[in-house]
Design a protein around this motif. Structure first.
Motif, PDB file in Angstrom:
ATOM      1  N   UNK A 267      -3.053 -13.835 -18.709  1.00 38.63           N
ATOM      2  CA  UNK A 267      -4.449 -14.124 -19.019  1.00 38.63           C
ATOM      3  C   UNK A 267      -4.581 -15.182 -20.101  1.00 38.63           C
ATOM      4  N   UNK A 268      -3.571 -15.253 -20.960  1.00 38.12           N
ATOM      5  CA  UNK A 268      -3.680 -16.197 -22.078  1.00 38.12           C
ATOM      6  C   UNK A 268      -3.331 -17.611 -21.647  1.00 38.12           C
TER       7      UNK A 268
ATOM      8  N   UNK B 199      -3.166 -21.033 -14.276  1.00 42.47           N
ATOM      9  CA  UNK B 199      -2.857 -19.852 -13.461  1.00 42.47           C
ATOM     10  C   UNK B 199      -1.674 -20.134 -12.562  1.00 42.47           C
TER      11      UNK B 199
ATOM     12  N   UNK C 276      -9.673 -17.661  -9.698  1.00 46.26           N
ATOM     13  CA  UNK C 276      -8.742 -17.747 -10.823  1.00 46.26           C
ATOM     14  C   UNK C 276      -8.495 -16.371 -11.424  1.00 46.26           C
ATOM     15  N   UNK C 277      -9.569 -15.611 -11.643  1.00 42.87           N
ATOM     16  CA  UNK C 277      -9.442 -14.266 -12.228  1.00 42.87           C
ATOM     17  C   UNK C 277      -8.615 -13.374 -11.299  1.00 42.87           C
TER      18      UNK C 277
ATOM     19  N   UNK D 111      -5.066 -14.204 -11.548  1.00 38.73           N
ATOM     20  CA  UNK D 111      -4.481 -13.720 -12.812  1.00 38.73           C
ATOM     21  C   UNK D 111      -4.206 -12.225 -12.743  1.00 38.73           C
ATOM     22  N   UNK D 112      -5.137 -11.488 -12.129  1.00 38.99           N
ATOM     23  CA  UNK D 112      -4.917 -10.041 -12.018  1.00 38.99           C
ATOM     24  C   UNK D 112      -3.699  -9.777 -11.131  1.00 38.99           C
TER      25      UNK D 112
ATOM     26  N   UNK E 225       2.030  -9.620 -18.873  1.00 38.86           N
ATOM     27  CA  UNK E 225       0.654  -9.214 -18.541  1.00 38.86           C
ATOM     28  C   UNK E 225      -0.326  -9.998 -19.423  1.00 38.86           C
ATOM     29  N   UNK E 226      -0.053  -9.988 -20.733  1.00 43.60           N
ATOM     30  CA  UNK E 226      -0.921 -10.715 -21.667  1.00 43.60           C
ATOM     31  C   UNK E 226      -0.885 -12.213 -21.382  1.00 43.60           C
TER      32      UNK E 226
ATOM     33  N   UNK F 209       4.501  -5.820 -20.570  1.00 48.70           N
ATOM     34  CA  UNK F 209       3.279  -5.958 -21.369  1.00 48.70           C
ATOM     35  C   UNK F 209       3.091  -7.402 -21.803  1.00 48.70           C
TER      36      UNK F 209
ATOM     37  N   UNK G 247      -7.563 -25.294 -16.128  1.00 48.21           N
ATOM     38  CA  UNK G 247      -8.905 -25.057 -15.604  1.00 48.21           C
ATOM     39  C   UNK G 247      -9.911 -25.063 -16.740  1.00 48.21           C
TER      40      UNK G 247
END
Lengths: 102, 566, 105
Positions: A70-71, A75, A13-14, A17-18, A66-67, A63, A1
């Protein structure tokens, strides 16, 4: 994207991701803990030792994914890996358990 | 949507930090208070202000105290109908339930002793279960007399659970919320280090004379970086403590068959009976067993006191007594259990040293739960917790500072809302905690339901702080400082001073008394910390006032915000 | 009270170690000494070595006071406390650190 996408698409998209990071990451690391525990028990480790070791790793994996949620650039790939991984890990845990107990 | 890796990390850090920072703030602040939870208990319960006691004689003190215990009415009402098999006859009345289990627990910081019993349901639906109705009490170990049970131990029963569950018990939502916050802490640390371009070059950097945003970011980085190992390991070990039970309970879900098989094998290996035999048997001297346990620990070069004592299957031939060492000289938790046959006192099993993985786990959970005796390390932990608070608080204020002019120009309420929440969460939390102590000294000791009052007032004060911050927030919408910061700092200073004075008036324990005449550091420490908090809050309030003045005199100059809250 | 002695020593060593490490950095050297850092490159190299040694010695002092597992925690937390103290001293009273360097020449 890329940046060229429209605003609602960005927000979708956000949101994805969440969702991937929290419930997705949880399901994935849960499967990782279950599968890893069963695998270590299959290799001869006592149950609680195996469980403890995997809980420590599982938290770090959580963890980490999770990172990564977003990285990562895509997505959809994140979602696919986390959902697929969760299903595979949990299935493998059940199969391993059946093999150990039989 | 994110044009670069660094940008994605910045988004994550900003928005998850903002969303869960409020929870993390409570975890760090009440965690720092929990380091001295027993000492806060002493301050709030003046009748328990005496020296810490070792585990008392079982035969002379504990046994009569256990005999006085009765099954808890609430537990009986809730669980008896579920556990009892109505087909086998009427329910056994509460006071006639036979005891099946006794336990007593103490640490090197406890004057009073926590004890409890598990009463057996004689006709259970499922005999394979534990089937216990519980009773808990606190006693004075010197006499065995009960300490009144409707008094709230503000440190260990309110601030401490606040730290890991926000005292929100419904569906364990508090524990899950804190868990998510803990995970976000780990993620925020990693993303924060990635965002921070000059990790080593600015290791010692704090430039208070530079513009507000710069010095805020300096302070945010400084408090995050110098205590990075503390922040990481406390978030991680905090999650680990609950992981097996709440976050990843695989052994109770899909791996339950495997877990249950292991339990059977383990029970066979340890030789400790899982069930009652149904044959009555007497109880040998437990004092003799405690002495034998201490002798065996000393022989293994780990001399120590008894920390936890548990009697299983009381009055039965299968009964046994488990004695655990108090872990005051090492990081790992209570352990090195020795199990004795209850009827004869012979040793059934001495637990072998742990394998590598459980030993690592005990070290990690032990470093968080800190049962050790090390006052320097305890204070350093308090510092670590307060650094965490400072890091989160500066994060909030930075968020506001960065946006407030822009929001003011656009007429957006964003910065004002975040700022009000930050005020309520930073100074408001301190007001609630200190206010609770003030109320504890104001309400008469004999008031029934005093603990309830204290809890209600704690929430009430906190809510009031949020409302106050929201009402006074108008200047933020004009890119100035919310006067609520200053006013709440004054409230903290006044409340903290009042708490110290009220402690003196209501108990006679002024600082001269507790430091010099009859040293009692638990109470002196709380008083001194309150005075320090009052001093710091007053200092912060005065500086804030000066900055507000300066901003009013020269509206063009950048208004600045104080950041000394901790 | 041998433990108290070793712990006090550990505190002082970690504080000195962090201060020397800070002074070894050009920006902080100039802040404290009020002279260009380039002129004192040799001294700053020496300070960096001294700082590292002091931190290592602080760890040793912690080990003499407590069991290794406990000593590790005390040392890490002391590093945090010392780094914070040094940073705040640099911000508000940098002149206080001048004496520490005089010790080393």
């Amino acid at each position: 994207m890329t940046r060229t996408h429209s605003r609602p698409l960005q927000q979708l998209g956000i949101a994805l991701r969440i969702l991937a990071a929290i419930p997705g990451g949880w399901a994935f690391s849960w499967g990782f803990v279950a599968c890893g525990t069963a695998a270590l028990v299959a290799l001869g480790a006592p149950f609680h030792d195996a469980e403890t070791a995997l809980l420590m790793l599982g938290l770090l994996v959580f963890a980490g994914v999770f990172l990564w949620s977003f990285a990562a650039r895509s997505v959809l790939r994140v979602c696919a890996v986390l959902v697929g991984g969760a299903l595979l890990f949990n299935a493998a845990a059940l199969l391993l358990q059946r093999a150990i107990l039989s | 949507m994110f044009t670069s890796f660094r940008q994605s990390m910045a988004w994550l850090h900003t928005w998850f930090g903002l969303a869960l920072g409020y929870v993390l703030m409570a975890c760090f602040f009440f965690g720092a208070l929990s380091v001295f939870d027993r000492e806060i208990d002493r301050w709030a319960l003046p009748e328990t202000r005496f020296a810490p006691q070792p585990m008392p004689s079982f035969d002379k003190v504990l046994l009569p105290a256990f005999a006085r215990l009765e099954a808890d009415p609430a537990d009986y009402a809730l669980n008896m109908p579920a556990l009892h098999d109505a087909a086998k006859g009427p329910q056994t009345p509460r006071q006639e339930l036979p005891p099946d289990e006794y336990w007593a627990y103490t640490t090197h910081r406890d004057p009073v002793l926590a004890i409890g019993a598990g009463f057996r349901v004689p006709q259970p639906k499922d005999p394979g279960l534990e089937n216990h109705i519980h009773a808990n009490a606190t006693i004075d170990p010197r006499s065995g007399a009960a300490v009144p049970s409707d008094q709230l131990k503000i440190g260990s029963q309110w601030f401490y659970p606040m730290h890991y569950s926000l005292n929100w018990q419904w569906q364990n939502m508090g524990i899950f919320t804190v868990g998510l916050a803990g995970l976000v802490m780990l993620v925020a640390l990693v993303s924060g280090v990635i965002m921070h371009r000059k990790f080593f070059r600015e290791f010692f950097t704090f430039r208070p004379q530079k513009q507000t945003q710069r010095s805020l970011l300096d302070l945010h980085n400084l408090t995050g970086v110098v205590a990075l190992p503390f922040h990481f390991f406390f978030a991680f070990t905090g999650l680990l403590i609950f992981a097996g039970f709440y976050y990843f309970p695989v052994s109770q879900f899909q791996l339950k068959p495997l877990h249950d098989q292991h339990e059977i094998i383990e029970a066979r290996e340890t030789g400790l009976p899982h069930q009652r035999a149904g044959i009555p048997a007497p109880l040998a001297s437990v004092d003799a067993m405690m002495a034998e346990a201490k002798r065996r620990w000393a022989a293994r070069d780990m001399a120590g006191e008894v920390g936890f004592l548990q009697l299983h299957h009381l009055g039965d031939a299968n009964g046994y007594v488990s004695i655990y060492r108090a872990g005051s000289d090492r990081v790992a938790l209570v352990g090195e259990a020795i199990h004795f046959k209850a009827s004869s006192g012979e040793v059934l099993r001495e637990e072998p040293p742990r394998a590598a993985v459980p030993a690592l786990n005990e070290f990690l959970t032990g470093l968080h739960l800190q049962h050790f005796e090390h006052w320097l390390l305890r204070w350093l932990y308090v510092l670590g917790g307060l650094l965490g608070c400072a890091c989160i608080a500066t994060g909030f204020i930075f968020f506001v500072e960065k946006r407030k002019r822009q929001h003011a120009a656009a007429g957006s309420p964003g910065a004002r809302v975040v700022d009000a929440l930050a005020v309520g969460c930073v100074t408001g939390m301190v007001i609630a905690a200190v206010g609770m102590l003030v109320v504890n000294r104001l309400l008469p000791a004999g008031l029934s339901g005093k603990g309830e009052w204290e809890q209600q007032i704690f929430w009430g004060l906190w809510l009031l702080a949020f409302v106050h911050a929201a009402l006074r927030g108008a200047p933020v919408a004009q890119a100035r400082i919310n006067p609520a910061w200053r006013e709440q700092c004054w409230a903290i200073a006044a409340l903290a001073l009042a708490a110290v004075l009220l402690n003196w008036l209501s108990t006679g324990d002024h600082l001269l008394q507790t430091i010099i005449l009859e040293p009692y550091w638990a109470v002196a420490g709380v008083d001194l910390s309150l005075l320090a908090a009052a001093g710091l809050a007053a200092l912060a309030a005065r500086r804030l006032a000066r900055r507000e003045q300066r901003a009013l005199l020269s509206p063009s100059a950048a208004p600045e915000t104080e950041v000394v809250h901790a | 009270m041998p433990e108290a002695f070793w712990l006090l020593l550990a505190c002082l060593l970690s504080l000195a170690g962090m201060a020397w490490l800070a002074l070894a950095m050009a920006v902080h050297w100039e802040q404290v000494m009020l002279q260009p850092a380039a002129r004192a490159a040799g001294v700053r190299l020496l300070l960096r070595g001294a700082g590292a040694c002091a931190l290592a010695l602080a760890a040793a002092a912690c080990l003499l006071a407590d069991r290794p597992s406990m000593a590790l925690l005390v040392w890490l937390m002391l590093l945090a406390a010392s780094a914070l103290t040094v940073a705040l001293t640099l911000a508000w009273r940098p002149a206080l650190l001048r004496g520490l360097c005089a010790l080393r020449g």
